[in-house]
Design a protein around this motif. Structure first.
Motif, PDB file in Angstrom:
ATOM      1  N   ARG A   1       0.856  -1.183   0.000  1.00  0.00           N
ATOM      2  CA  ARG A   1       0.000   0.000   0.000  1.00  0.00           C
ATOM      3  C   ARG A   1       0.896   1.237   0.000  1.00  0.00           C
ATOM      4  NH1 ARG A   1      -5.671  -0.279   2.212  1.00  0.00           N
ATOM      5  NH2 ARG A   1      -5.279   1.906   2.752  1.00  0.00           N
TER       6      ARG A   1
ATOM      7  N   LYS B   1      -1.393   6.443  -3.449  1.00  0.00           N
ATOM      8  CA  LYS B   1      -2.465   5.697  -4.107  1.00  0.00           C
ATOM      9  C   LYS B   1      -3.743   5.742  -3.285  1.00  0.00           C
ATOM     10  CE  LYS B   1       0.281   2.235  -6.635  1.00  0.00           C
ATOM     11  NZ  LYS B   1       0.536   0.779  -6.787  1.00  0.00           N
TER      12      LYS B   1
ATOM     13  N   LYS C   1      -5.557   8.959  -3.548  1.00  0.00           N
ATOM     14  CA  LYS C   1      -6.273   9.091  -4.823  1.00  0.00           C
ATOM     15  C   LYS C   1      -7.526   8.215  -4.848  1.00  0.00           C
ATOM     16  CE  LYS C   1      -5.402   8.819  -9.824  1.00  0.00           C
ATOM     17  NZ  LYS C   1      -4.378   8.504 -10.862  1.00  0.00           N
ATOM     18  N   GLU C   2      -7.387   6.963  -4.378  1.00  0.00           N
ATOM     19  CA  GLU C   2      -8.505   6.019  -4.426  1.00  0.00           C
ATOM     20  C   GLU C   2      -9.637   6.421  -3.490  1.00  0.00           C
ATOM     21  OE1 GLU C   2      -6.587   2.382  -3.451  1.00  0.00           O
ATOM     22  OE2 GLU C   2      -5.625   2.152  -5.418  1.00  0.00           O
TER      23      GLU C   2
END
Length: 525
Positions: A514, A518, A521-522
């Motif tokens: 992880r 990211k 953003k997710e």
């Protein structure tokens, strides 16, 4: 704690385990160790040849010391026995050496008797029963220890805390139950990865998950030694974790008085002052015995003059400057080091809130010297050590170990190169594991964690190897722990690249880690 025994002892262990049909690998070493102590044997670790480490590795405390009392390891019981036997408090590396020496001695005593025994007549059973009887006879001599209750009761997060590291190659989530005693008997984490490997993004993601899953109850401090933090770029992370950003230079210092680590109680104060002075001397270059004595006397007089309140760093420098003038001493490294601490590093307002009451991202920019950056970190660590030392150990609630705080030390290799800093970190890791404090260390290579006088990986239950420059099998194996399959670990090492990490829980696993950027953003953070 990891203990790796010699090949010779490993063979004797297997022989005796098979002879007595013991099901648990830890029974024979516990009996042999105790039998050696019963004989009255004493060893000097400075003079003895320590048995080699080319045999079986006991990576889990519980495997070798057992779990008779509750679900935790009985290591502390065995350490207390060794401390009593030698009449001193042994550090972990010394305890391991003594354990290996007594294990070797006890196994040889036992085996020599077996060699002369008639197994068909059951002589080996008589030998074992005699050892047990000798041990039971010692129960007549009970040592009583008085304990005093502690006054400080810090806030605790007493629920199960989980976070995800990422996904395996099969797409399974790797979930870490960090305070589940059935899975982890200590909660320290070590991450190794070179620049660009994704270790900082991983740590930020872990901190985000911990803050989210504890409803921001578990506070943390992040020491950013590189000082590359930008409050605008970090805003999503800071908001999501309810964390305060402090740049030591641009924000005019941190609201903290290093002197609050000194115990004001009259009998304890001299020891606290000595520890404070030792911290200064660890990082300020060329501070000798004479200068340490000067600083100790100046601080002692300063506390005497304050009548029960804490002095400030500025007051310390004023008194030190006065001492140098009165004694015609020329300014030296000690003088310069204390003077540097007065340059808006610490805001010593008595009305400051407790630094432990909030999560903090401490940015230490390169504008500060290496000496100052390291000193700031360790003066804060000295306070954490002092504060949590005055608290009771956390009491497990079933299989859940309560948590109180989290410390992230970036660029740990900087401190691990300093012998005195290593000792301070070792003390911190040993002490705070029972106090509900998680310590996360980040460094560039797996070899950084193994120094000539201590293996820091032995104090870590969750080592994570990211992409590292040195992919030597032996170094990585020492870091993550001896694998169930050498071939499996060698195969996984070859897959290391940016954004991927290797753990060895059960068996070596490669994980797509992880990364905070990211997640941000997710989850549209």
């Amino acid at each position: 704690m990891r203990i790796k025994i010699s090949k010779e002892n490993d063979e004797l262990l297997y022989k005796l385990k098979t002879l007595y049909n013991f099901k648990n690998d830890g029974i024979v070493p516990r009996i042999a160790f105790s039998n050696s102590l019963l004989s009255g044997k004493m060893f000097d670790t400075e003079k003895e040849v320590i048995p080699s480490s080319d045999g079986k590795e006991f990576r889990d405390d519980k495997a070798i010391f057992g779990t008779v009392l509750g679900s935790g390891s009985n290591t502390i019981i065995f350490k207390s026995i060794v401390d009593q036997h030698y009449g001193k408090n042994t550090f972990e590396d010394e305890f391991i050496k003594l354990f290996k020496l007594h294990l070797n001695h006890g196994l040889n005593i036992w085996n020599n008797k077996i060699e002369k025994a008639n197994i068909s007549k059951g002589d080996h059973i008589d030998i074992l029963l005699k050892i047990v009887k000798n041990g039971l006879d010692l129960r007549k001599n009970i040592v009583k220890t008085n304990f005093t209750s502690q006054k400080i009761n810090p806030k605790e997060f007493a629920e199960l805390l989980t976070f995800e590291l990422g996904k395996t190659e099969e797409g399974e989530n790797v979930v870490i139950k960090i305070n589940d005693l059935r899975e982890f008997d200590n909660r320290n984490i070590a991450i190794a990865g070179m620049a660009g490997s994704g270790k900082t993004q991983l740590v930020k993601d872990i901190l985000y998950q911990i803050s989210k899953n504890t409803n921001n109850e578990l506070k943390f401090i992040f020491f950013d030694y590189k000082g590359e933090g930008n409050p605008e770029q970090l805003k999503p992370f800071l908001d999501a974790t309810k964390c305060e950003f402090v740049d030591i230079v641009n924000d005019g210092g941190i609201d903290f008085n290093p002197f609050i680590s000194v115990n004001l109680e009259e009998r304890q104060r001299p020891f606290s002052i000595k520890a404070f002075v030792d911290t200064i001397a660890t990082f300020v270059p060329s501070v000798g015995v004479a200068q340490k004595n000067i600083l100790t006397n100046v601080i002692t007089d300063l506390f005497d003059s304050k009548n029960g309140s804490y002095p400030t760093i500025n007051e310390l420098f004023e008194n030190l400057e006065e001492y140098y003038e009165e004694n015609n001493r020329r300014p030296d490294t000690l003088f310069a080091g204390i003077q540097d601490l007065t340059t808006n590093i610490f805001n010593c307002n008595p009305n400051n809130s407790d630094i432990l009451d909030k999560s903090l991202y401490l940015n230490l920019p390169p504008a500060l010297s290496d000496t100052l950056r390291q000193l700031v970190v360790f003066l804060l660590l000295r306070y954490f050590n002092s504060y949590f030392s005055s608290t009771n150990d956390c009491e497990p609630q079933g299989h859940i170990f309560p948590l109180r705080y989290l410390i992230v030390i970036d660029e740990a290799h900087i401190y691990l190169k300093n012998k005195n800093a290593r000792k301070a970190l070792e003390e911190l890791l040993r002490l705070l594991r029972s106090k509900g404090v998680i310590i996360v260390m980040l460094s560039q290579g797996v070899e950084d964690y193994k120094t000539k006088d201590f293996d820091f990986a032995s104090q870590v239950k969750l080592p994570i190897c990211l992409n590292v420059q040195n992919k030597d099998y032996k170094a990585i194996s020492n870091f993550v722990g001896t694998p169930s399959s050498k071939y499996k670990l060698e195969t996984e090492i070859k897959k290391l690249e940016s954004g991927k990490g290797l753990i060895n829980i059960g068996e070596p696993k490669m994980i797509e880690l992880r990364q905070w950027w990211k997640t941000k953003k997710e989850e549209n953070i």
